[in-house]
Design a protein around this motif. Structure first.
Motif, short mmCIF file in Angstrom:
data_model
loop_
_atom_site.label_atom_id
_atom_site.label_comp_id
_atom_site.label_asym_id
_atom_site.label_seq_id
_atom_site.Cartn_x
_atom_site.Cartn_y
_atom_site.Cartn_z
N ALA A 1 0.83 -1.20 0.00
CA ALA A 1 0.00 0.00 0.00
C ALA A 1 0.87 1.26 0.00
O ALA A 1 0.58 2.22 -0.72
N GLU A 2 1.94 1.24 0.81
CA GLU A 2 2.84 2.40 0.86
C GLU A 2 3.54 2.61 -0.48
O GLU A 2 3.70 3.74 -0.94
N LEU A 3 3.95 1.51 -1.12
CA LEU A 3 4.62 1.62 -2.41
C LEU A 3 3.66 2.14 -3.47
O LEU A 3 4.04 2.97 -4.31
N ALA A 4 2.41 1.71 -3.43
CA ALA A 4 1.41 2.21 -4.37
C ALA A 4 1.19 3.71 -4.17
O ALA A 4 1.09 4.47 -5.15
N ALA A 5 1.15 4.14 -2.93
CA ALA A 5 0.97 5.56 -2.65
C ALA A 5 2.20 6.36 -3.09
O ALA A 5 2.08 7.47 -3.62
N ALA A 6 3.40 5.79 -2.90
CA ALA A 6 4.63 6.45 -3.36
C ALA A 6 4.63 6.55 -4.88
O ALA A 6 5.04 7.58 -5.44
N PHE B 1 8.37 11.52 0.04
CA PHE B 1 9.50 11.31 0.95
C PHE B 1 9.05 10.76 2.30
O PHE B 1 9.78 10.00 2.93
N GLY B 2 7.85 11.08 2.73
CA GLY B 2 7.31 10.48 3.94
C GLY B 2 7.08 8.98 3.76
O GLY B 2 7.43 8.17 4.62
N LEU B 3 6.52 8.62 2.61
CA LEU B 3 6.29 7.21 2.31
C LEU B 3 7.61 6.47 2.12
O LEU B 3 7.75 5.33 2.52
N LYS B 4 8.58 7.15 1.51
CA LYS B 4 9.90 6.54 1.32
C LYS B 4 10.50 6.16 2.67
O LYS B 4 11.00 5.05 2.85
N ALA B 5 10.43 7.08 3.62
CA ALA B 5 10.98 6.80 4.95
C ALA B 5 10.24 5.63 5.61
O ALA B 5 10.86 4.77 6.23
#
Length: 135
Positions: free
Chosen positions: A3-8, A36-40
């Motif tokens: 989910a985080e990767l999809a949002a990134a 950058f928030g999702l990357k972290a």
């Protein structure tokens, strides 16, 4: 992590579209902040021990590296002179600031824990010796 990767991916798409439409990089500020928030968050999950899929974590970090290279090129060619190096300096300073705040918070918790232990031990000691001995 998917989910985080999809949002990134979505945030990076907004950044690319902003640049493709001839706008300035700073106009995609919210998308950059989201990315950058999702990357972290993805990197943190990828480094957790016992994460369910090492391959998934590796592929996610590889995807982020590709995006980072593309953002670097955008900042170099579409941004102002020195924007990329300024960004790297800013990231370093913010990381140091977060680490200092985290260290201070840990020290504060340790101090509080020590104070509580002293209070409990003093209370037990006072209770134990305030009673007359009944032999």
């Amino acid at each position: 992590m998917i989910a985080e990767l999809a949002a990134a991916n979505a945030a990076f798409g907004v950044i690319k579209e902003t640049i493709a439409n001839g706008k300035e990089l700073y106009e995609a500020g919210q998308a950059l902040a989201d990315y950058f928030g999702l990357k972290a968050e993805i990197q943190k999950k990828a480094h957790e021990h016992g994460y369910k899929s090492d391959l998934e974590a590796f592929m996610a970090t590889e995807q982020l590296k590709e995006y980072e290279d593309a953002l670097k090129q955008m900042m170099i060619w579409q941004g102002r002179a020195g924007l990329w190096t300024d960004w790297l300096d800013y990231q370093r300073k913010m990381k140091e600031s977060r680490e200092a705040a985290e260290k201070a918070e840990k020290a504060k918790k340790a101090k509080r824990k020590k104070q509580m232990l002293i209070f409990v031990l003093a209370s037990v000691w006072a209770l134990a010796f305030s009673q007359p001995l009944a032999w």
